[in-house]
Write an enzyme that holds these catalytic residues in place. Structure first.
Site, PDB file in Angstrom:
ATOM      1  N   ALA A 195      41.082  41.601  34.796  1.00  0.00           N
ATOM      2  CA  ALA A 195      40.111  42.194  34.355  1.00  0.00           C
ATOM      3  C   ALA A 195      40.305  43.357  33.031  1.00  0.00           C
ATOM      4  CB  ALA A 195      39.776  43.198  35.491  1.00  0.00           C
ATOM      5  N   GLU A 197      41.437  42.254  30.420  1.00  0.00           N
ATOM      6  CA  GLU A 197      41.147  41.566  29.171  1.00  0.00           C
ATOM      7  C   GLU A 197      39.742  41.202  28.976  1.00  0.00           C
ATOM      8  OE1 GLU A 197      45.286  41.283  30.011  1.00  0.00           O
ATOM      9  OE2 GLU A 197      43.663  40.637  31.273  1.00  0.00           O
ATOM     10  N   THR A 225      48.479  49.725  44.641  1.00  0.00           N
ATOM     11  CA  THR A 225      48.530  50.120  43.134  1.00  0.00           C
ATOM     12  C   THR A 225      47.901  51.244  42.671  1.00  0.00           C
ATOM     13  OG1 THR A 225      46.606  49.259  42.325  1.00  0.00           O
ATOM     14  CG2 THR A 225      48.381  47.440  42.478  1.00  0.00           C
ATOM     15  N   HIS A 227      47.717  52.520  39.599  1.00  0.00           N
ATOM     16  CA  HIS A 227      47.122  52.421  38.390  1.00  0.00           C
ATOM     17  C   HIS A 227      45.538  51.805  38.495  1.00  0.00           C
ATOM     18  CE1 HIS A 227      48.836  48.668  38.691  1.00  0.00           C
ATOM     19  NE2 HIS A 227      48.260  47.873  37.800  1.00  0.00           N
ATOM     20  N   PHE A 252      27.409  43.906  34.262  1.00  0.00           N
ATOM     21  CA  PHE A 252      28.569  44.246  34.924  1.00  0.00           C
ATOM     22  C   PHE A 252      28.904  43.796  36.341  1.00  0.00           C
ATOM     23  CE2 PHE A 252      31.659  47.275  37.154  1.00  0.00           C
ATOM     24  CZ  PHE A 252      32.510  47.526  35.843  1.00  0.00           C
ATOM     25  N   ARG A 266      31.384  40.628  49.189  1.00  0.00           N
ATOM     26  CA  ARG A 266      30.516  40.771  48.097  1.00  0.00           C
ATOM     27  C   ARG A 266      30.405  39.602  47.072  1.00  0.00           C
ATOM     28  NH1 ARG A 266      32.150  46.416  45.373  1.00  0.00           N
ATOM     29  NH2 ARG A 266      30.254  45.899  44.261  1.00  0.00           N
TER      30      ARG A 266
END
Length: 302
Positions: A195, A197, A225, A227, A252, A266
């Site tokens: 994601a 990049e 994670t 971050h 998006f 999803r």
């Protein structure tokens, strides 16, 4: 997940089969993949939207197949032109007019506040074409995009990380584009590692000038994670900045989920396919942008 509706009807003869295919093609339907299985063959046509409707009680329906259109008069003109061109060989003008009166009705109002005409391209198969008589229904006029992709070029930027999710999103996006009439040669697929990049690739594509709309697809899982939010903020900021500075619509389709199960839901299992939704949004925004640019200037210059 409900994906689409298919109405099956059998043509009485091979000639009727060919005649129906020619009729639908002349009215601008998007052809789908046909098939041949021994002595049998099939031909399919697609529309951007489909509805199945059940009626409680008796209903005075004009035909088994009802097709909603825009510009009803233009559709009827196309149907009449086709029926004239496919009139019986050697028929006189009087005979052609008599045949038209039997197979093509005038545009008439209905009790359900629409206008409608019927056509019978082959005996026994009557099709009704209709349009709302008051499409705005008292609401102020609004400019909106539509899902017709004629002459549009799209790029899909998809992350390889978590491919079990992103491949499903990619499939959904391609489905939406092809169902709306996009040609495969007008769809460019670019794969990036993850994601992070996506914004860089999207910006590079937008700056080429050969793309009308970009669909970004990826997935970020919170997991353990620390971050997660930092990456998401930068990815969303980068995609938005690319759209604003290049003027190319960016859809998006980057999922942000707590778990893999949520992401799967999803991506087509339970909560729809966000890749399909992102592609639909991209089509609509490209269409809207073209309409805005083509709209006449209102008022007078100061």
């Amino acid at each position: 997940m409900i994906k689409g509706l298919t109405l099956l009807r059998s043509a009485s003869t091979p000639a009727a089969f060919d005649r129906l295919g020619s009729f639908f093609a002349a009215l601008g339907f998007e052809p789908g993949p046909g098939w041949v299985n021994g002595a049998n063959r099939g031909s399919s046509f697609r529309a951007p939207l489909a509805t199945i409707e059940w009626i409680d009680g008796a209903a005075d329906t004009p035909a088994d197949l009802l097709i909603e259109v825009t510009s009803l008069g233009a559709v009827r003109d196309a149907a009449e032109a086709w029926l004239r061109a496919h009139a019986a060989e050697g028929a006189t003008e009087a005979e052609t007019l008599q045949s038209l009166q039997a197979t093509l009705s005038r545009i008439e109002p209905t009790v359900w506040k629409t206008e409608l005409f019927t056509a019978e391209p082959v005996p026994g198969i009557r099709i009704a074409f209709w349009e709302w008589a008051e499409p705005l229904k008292g609401k102020p006029a609004a400019m909106e995009g539509d899902l017709v992709v004629t002459g549009m070029r799209f790029a899909i930027v998809v992350a390889r990380w978590n491919a079990v999710i992103t491949d499903r999103l990619l499939q959904g996006s391609l489905d939406a584009l092809l169902r709306s009439g996009a040609r495969r040669e007008d769809i460019e697929i670019v794969r990036v590692p993850g994601a992070w990049e996506i914004p860089d690739a999207a910006r590079t594509l937008a700056e080429t000038g050969r793309i009308d709309g970009i669909i970004t697809l990826g997935v970020l899982l919170r997991g353990e994670t620390a971050h997660y939010e930092a990456i998401y903020n930068e990815v969303s900021r980068g995609i938005g900045q690319s759209q604003q500075e290049t003027g190319i619509p960016h859809a998006f389709g980057v999922l942000t989920c707590e778990t893999l199960e949520q992401a799967l839901d999803r991506a087509g299992l339970k909560a729809g396919n966000k890749g399909f939704e992102a592609a639909s949004a991209a089509i609509e925004m490209v269409s809207l942008k073209r309409k805005i640019k083509a709209a006449p200037v209102q008022g007078s210059a100061l």
